[in-house]
Design a protein around this motif. Structure first.
Motif, short mmCIF file in Angstrom:
data_model
loop_
_atom_site.label_atom_id
_atom_site.label_comp_id
_atom_site.label_asym_id
_atom_site.label_seq_id
_atom_site.Cartn_x
_atom_site.Cartn_y
_atom_site.Cartn_z
N MET A 1 -6.05 12.97 -10.64
CA MET A 1 -5.60 12.68 -9.26
C MET A 1 -6.72 12.04 -8.46
O MET A 1 -6.48 11.14 -7.65
CB MET A 1 -5.14 13.97 -8.57
CG MET A 1 -3.77 14.43 -9.03
SD MET A 1 -3.23 15.93 -8.19
CE MET A 1 -2.80 15.27 -6.58
N PHE B 1 0.83 -1.20 0.00
CA PHE B 1 0.00 0.00 0.00
C PHE B 1 0.87 1.26 0.00
O PHE B 1 0.62 2.20 -0.74
CB PHE B 1 -0.91 -0.03 1.23
CG PHE B 1 -1.89 1.11 1.31
CD1 PHE B 1 -2.65 1.45 0.20
CD2 PHE B 1 -2.05 1.83 2.47
CE1 PHE B 1 -3.56 2.50 0.26
CE2 PHE B 1 -2.95 2.89 2.53
CZ PHE B 1 -3.70 3.23 1.43
N MET B 2 1.93 1.21 0.81
CA MET B 2 2.83 2.35 0.90
C MET B 2 3.48 2.63 -0.47
O MET B 2 3.66 3.78 -0.85
CB MET B 2 3.91 2.05 1.93
CG MET B 2 4.82 3.20 2.23
SD MET B 2 5.80 2.84 3.67
CE MET B 2 7.31 2.36 2.91
N SER C 1 2.16 2.33 -3.29
CA SER C 1 1.25 2.98 -4.24
C SER C 1 1.21 4.50 -4.06
O SER C 1 0.86 5.22 -5.00
CB SER C 1 -0.16 2.41 -4.09
OG SER C 1 -0.75 2.85 -2.88
N VAL C 2 1.57 5.00 -2.88
CA VAL C 2 1.41 6.43 -2.59
C VAL C 2 2.18 7.32 -3.57
O VAL C 2 1.66 8.30 -4.10
CB VAL C 2 1.82 6.74 -1.13
CG1 VAL C 2 1.85 8.24 -0.89
CG2 VAL C 2 0.86 6.08 -0.16
N GLY C 3 3.44 6.94 -3.84
CA GLY C 3 4.30 7.76 -4.70
C GLY C 3 3.72 7.98 -6.09
O GLY C 3 3.93 9.03 -6.70
N TYR D 1 -6.10 3.68 -6.06
CA TYR D 1 -5.11 3.07 -5.17
C TYR D 1 -5.69 2.78 -3.80
O TYR D 1 -5.30 1.80 -3.16
CB TYR D 1 -3.87 3.96 -5.06
CG TYR D 1 -3.01 3.93 -6.30
CD1 TYR D 1 -2.84 2.75 -7.01
CD2 TYR D 1 -2.38 5.07 -6.77
CE1 TYR D 1 -2.09 2.72 -8.15
CE2 TYR D 1 -1.61 5.05 -7.92
CZ TYR D 1 -1.46 3.87 -8.60
OH TYR D 1 -0.70 3.83 -9.74
N VAL D 2 -6.63 3.63 -3.32
CA VAL D 2 -7.28 3.31 -2.06
C VAL D 2 -8.08 2.02 -2.21
O VAL D 2 -8.08 1.15 -1.33
CB VAL D 2 -8.17 4.48 -1.59
CG1 VAL D 2 -8.95 4.08 -0.35
CG2 VAL D 2 -7.31 5.70 -1.27
N LEU E 1 0.69 8.51 -6.87
CA LEU E 1 -0.29 9.59 -6.86
C LEU E 1 0.38 10.94 -6.60
O LEU E 1 0.10 11.92 -7.29
CB LEU E 1 -1.36 9.34 -5.78
CG LEU E 1 -2.28 10.53 -5.53
CD1 LEU E 1 -3.18 10.76 -6.74
CD2 LEU E 1 -3.11 10.34 -4.29
N VAL E 2 1.29 10.96 -5.61
CA VAL E 2 1.96 12.22 -5.25
C VAL E 2 2.66 12.81 -6.48
O VAL E 2 2.75 14.02 -6.63
CB VAL E 2 2.95 11.97 -4.09
CG1 VAL E 2 3.78 13.21 -3.81
CG2 VAL E 2 2.20 11.56 -2.84
N GLY F 1 -5.88 8.31 -7.36
CA GLY F 1 -5.79 8.14 -5.91
C GLY F 1 -6.90 7.25 -5.38
O GLY F 1 -6.67 6.34 -4.58
N GLY F 2 -8.12 7.50 -5.86
CA GLY F 2 -9.25 6.67 -5.44
C GLY F 2 -9.01 5.21 -5.79
O GLY F 2 -9.28 4.30 -5.00
N ILE G 1 1.22 15.82 -8.20
CA ILE G 1 1.31 17.18 -7.67
C ILE G 1 2.34 17.96 -8.49
O ILE G 1 2.11 19.10 -8.87
CB ILE G 1 1.68 17.15 -6.17
CG1 ILE G 1 0.55 16.48 -5.39
CG2 ILE G 1 1.91 18.56 -5.66
CD1 ILE G 1 0.82 16.34 -3.91
N ILE H 1 -6.62 17.48 -11.97
CA ILE H 1 -7.42 17.31 -10.75
C ILE H 1 -8.26 16.02 -10.86
O ILE H 1 -8.28 15.20 -9.94
CB ILE H 1 -8.36 18.52 -10.54
CG1 ILE H 1 -7.58 19.82 -10.52
CG2 ILE H 1 -9.22 18.34 -9.29
CD1 ILE H 1 -6.93 20.18 -9.25
N LEU I 1 -6.17 -1.21 -1.76
CA LEU I 1 -5.93 -1.68 -0.40
C LEU I 1 -6.93 -2.80 -0.07
O LEU I 1 -6.57 -3.82 0.52
CB LEU I 1 -6.08 -0.51 0.58
CG LEU I 1 -5.99 -0.86 2.07
CD1 LEU I 1 -4.61 -1.38 2.42
CD2 LEU I 1 -6.30 0.36 2.93
#
Lengths: 107, 694
Positions: free
Chosen positions: B323, B105-106, B108-110, B330-331, B112-113, B327-328, B116, B320, B334
């Protein structure tokens, strides 16, 4: 290509453009630096602050999971904040400059 | 043109029919394969209809490369998500979560970030300055021929790395799912993707990506709904049952090895939600994070998407939306990952595909009612078809990016000096697409069986070390000039590639041979060890390079008991077979039902062990044969020189530094004179490329 003879240097040095430039630079760099620091806190925390990340706060949910989820919320918030600011302020300032250029008052 | 599309459509159906005949094996049972092919057929038909429709309005260069700049912000947001959510993130991240929990899960965060950076510094300026390619942005105030050449080479390099990973991954995936031969899958993906790109250009590619993104999100939502519903959509309640699941606990025990002996089942389950089961090296992760966060904004196929919208505001809206969707998604992964771990079991997932890629599809099959049910197989077929659409859509975007670099930057910009008629330009674009598509198919077939997983990370690293410094500095730094850009891009990308060539990603025959020998000949006993104090590393450089005299940091280690010797594969097999020979005859004499069930379970377990050992033995023998007599990697190294898997930590700062140094030490009058125009235009959108009227 409505106006090929635009004096770009004049627009660049115009106070209206300078104001837009200053505001944008400050705002964008602030958000960018914050988002990068916040993102790298995740791998750093997971590697060097494991005890904190393992602390259970809500049933089996620990700080690590909440922090990872907060990364999503923070990313979306940054996107939201930026787009609001850009839609409300930057676009209007840019439009004013464009109008001045088209009317010939800024050349 | 429309006639050609019709022929193509017929050829695609013929191809599909012929592949159905060859298909055998795979996750979908033979009796349900017709269903998979029907779903595949429907999706292919939809995308072909899109291509047919798009081809009618794809005549000019702007229409071919940028869909006439008529894509709306929301549409482009979905298309970006479709472009970005490759099979690696769709199947790979869910798989990582199903096998390693939190770390997946961790990871996947990059991804999305990264957006930015795209939103804040790249999307709008690129829309205001650019025309069709990254080369256009760099050529604005620099020497057009030189920068376009370097930009095109970099674009083609990045696209080829990414393409190869997608083609190989796609071929393997389709083989695992429905048993179509690898080569046929690769050719099928290649031909379909070429049809979209060549006939429908950017418009067809965009709509194929939108279709795929909608299907992907819909499929994931349905699965997550079914997984989460029994827990009344409570997050702690759901995760509580993940932690309490026996399969999950077993998987953690397996990953931890000796350390698991003293842990309770609850502790083992909880460990699944804690970091450190998969990602062991934080410096490597920071290196990867840097490549993702800065590389996405330098990915040519993502940059290209911003030329398809009418205004900078629409470019903003599209990021926007992208993202939100990415992001949705990747959540949701989980839940897909942990759900698969709980319901299917990590053991079973890893037995179908060691990397966990089948977690999502197997979860779908389970939720539909299992491997023998109609609904289960329909769900599997649907997810498999989405995976297929995913690969085709991502590959189409990459081919279009590489083809535009070849045709627009190299042929029209450099060779013809920007003097090509509109008709010549469109022909060049289509020819380049065919060339790139053929290359993609060839490379895909040649790379069969190669480990290509690191190529995705490498593509991001090259984009971050070469494309991003150049684009960023030419947009925001007045002194940036041609020399700096050429120097930074060439050195940045070569450093990234060079470091990977000497990194642990490569195959080192000595290590392979040693582990194969361990499997075949067994290991001798390891004597008991006393507790070891922590060791400090000798310097930070030692974390990065295998230098002489380096001492690596080691945490303190508790005393370990003596480890018994391990048997070689042949002896182990003999032992297992002997056990089976005593167990099976004994079964007949057992009359008690429970005892009989236990005995049967024992036999099944021994049979499973035999199969696993035989597989390991065959692989070890194969490895020994393959690497016989070799001692060094293709770079002539016995072991990695660069110790990280991701080169970004070194190559990205180096790329930036060289653009800066090259610009400071040379003067370029044009770059300075054009600065005012570039800066005003990127901020106001004056004179930006307008949408073409239809």
């Amino acid at each position: 290509m409505s106006n090929p003879n635009i004096n770009w240097a004049a627009i660049d040095s115009n106070p209206k453009f300078q104001a837009l430039h200053r505001k944008k630079t400050f705002f964008l760099w602030g958000l960018m630096v914050f988002s990068i620091i916040y993102y790298f806190m995740l791998p750093i925390g997971a590697a060097y602050y494991q005890e904190l990340f393992k602390t259970k706060v809500w049933g089996v949910i620990n700080v690590g999971i909440l922090f990872a989820l907060s990364e999503f919320v923070v990313a979306w918030t940054i996107a939201f904040v930026y787009s609001r600011k850009a839609n409300a302020e930057f676009d209007a300032m840019a439009q004013e400059i464009i109008n001045d250029v088209n009317s010939g008052s800024m050349k | 043109m429309s006639k050609n599309v019709t022929y193509f459509f017929m050829a695609a159906i013929a191809l599909l029919g012929s592949t159905a005949a060859y298909a055998a094996g795979g996750a979908v049972a033979d009796e349900f394969k017709w269903m998979t092919f029907t779903v595949f057929g429907v999706i292919i038909a939809i995308t072909m209809a899109i291509t047919f429709w798009a081809a009618r309005s794809t005549h000019t260069t702007s229409e071919f490369y940028a869909a006439g700049r008529s894509v709306s912000g929301i549409q482009n947001g979905w298309a970006i998500a479709g472009d970005y959510l490759s099979a690696a993130s769709f199947l790979g991240i869910a798989g990582l979560i199903s096998l390693y929990g939190y770390d997946g899960f961790m990871y996947s965060v990059g991804w999305l970030v990264a957006y930015i950076t795209v939103l804040l510094v790249i999307a709008e300026p690129c829309r205001n300055i650019g025309k069709y390619t990254m080369g256009d942005i760099l050529a604005f105030r620099n020497d057009p021929k030189k920068t376009k050449t370097v930009a095109a080479l970099s674009t083609i390099t990045v696209s080829t790395f990414y393409l190869t990973a997608q083609m190989v991954g796609g071929g393997v995936l389709i083989k695992t799912l429905i048993g179509i031969d690898y080569e046929i899958s690769v050719i099928g993906v290649g031909i379909l993707m070429l049809a979209y790109v060549v006939f429908g250009g950017m418009k067809a590619t965009t709509w194929v990506q939108i279709t795929k993104a909608v299907l992907l999100v819909a499929a994931s939502l349905i699965l997550v709904f079914l997984v989460w519903m029994p827990y009344g959509f409570s997050l702690p309640g759901y995760l509580q049952s993940v932690v309490g699941d026996a399969d999950v606990q077993k998987q953690v025990a397996k990953l931890l090895g000796d350390k698991a002996a003293t842990m309770t089942p609850e502790e083992l389950g909880q460990r699944f939600l804690e970091p450190g089961l998969f990602l062991k090296n934080p410096i490597d992760q920071i290196s990867l994070g840097l490549a993702l966060v800065l590389g996405t904004a330098g990915m040519p196929h993502i940059l290209m998407r911003f030329f398809t919208v009418p205004t900078a505001q629409a470019a903003r809206t599209s990021v926007i939306w992208a993202m939100g969707i990415i992001g949705g998604f990747y959540v949701l992964t989980l839940f897909l990952g942990t759900g698969a771990a709980m319901l299917v079991g990590p053991d079973k997932i890893a037995s179908v595909d060691a990397g966990g890629n089948m977690a999502g599809p197997l979860l779908a099959q389970f939720l539909g009612g299992g491997a023998d049910s109609m609904m289960g197989n329909f769900m599997l077929a649907f997810v498999a078809a989405v995976a297929f659409a995913t690969i085709v859509a991502v590959v189409a975007g990459l081919v279009l990016a590489a083809a535009s670099a070849m045709a627009h930057d190299i042929y029209v910009g450099v060779i013809r000096g920007d003097h090509a008629t509109p008709k010549e330009q469109v022909v060049a674009a289509r020819v380049a697409s065919v060339i790139v598509g053929m290359i993609a198919i060839t490379v895909g077939i040649l790379a069969k069986g190669q480990n290509v997983a690191h190529l995705v990370a490498l593509a991001f690293a090259v984009a971050a070390s070469s494309n991003l410094p150049a684009v960023f500095l030419t947009l925001y730094w007045k002194k940036c000039n041609t020399t700096g850009i050429l120097l930074g891009m060439v050195v940045g990308s070569l450093t990234a590639i060079g470091l990977v060539m000497v990194s642990p990603n490569m195959t080192y025959p000595k290590a392979v041979i040693a582990s194969a020998n361990k499997v075949l000949n067994g290991e001798s006993a390891v004597p008991a060890k006393e507790a070891q104090p922590a060791v400090e590393r000798s310097s930070f450089m030692c974390e990065l390079f295998a230098l002489d005299g380096c001492v690596l940091a080691k945490p303190a280690q508790a005393a370990t008991a003596e480890k018994p010797a391990k048997l070689g594969a042949a002896e182990k097999l003999a032992g297992l077979n002997a056990k089976l020979a005593t167990l099976e005859p004994a079964l007949v004499s057992i009359s008690d039902a429970t005892a009989k069930a236990t005995a049967e379970a024992d036999i099944a377990k021994v049979k499973k062990d035999i199969a696993a050992t035989e597989k390991a033995k065959a692989k070890a023998e194969d490895d020994l044969k393959k690497f016989e007599g070799q001692t060094t990697s293709i770079m002539g190294l016995e072991k990695p020189f660069f110790l990280l898997k991701n080169p970004g930590l070194i190559s990205i700062p180096l790329g930036f530094l060289l653009v800066i140094l090259g610009s400071l030490f040379t003067r370029d009058k044009r770059a300075e004179e054009m600065w005012d125009e570039l800066y005003v235009r990127q901020n106001t959108g004056i004179n930006a490329e307008a949408a073409s009227a239809h």
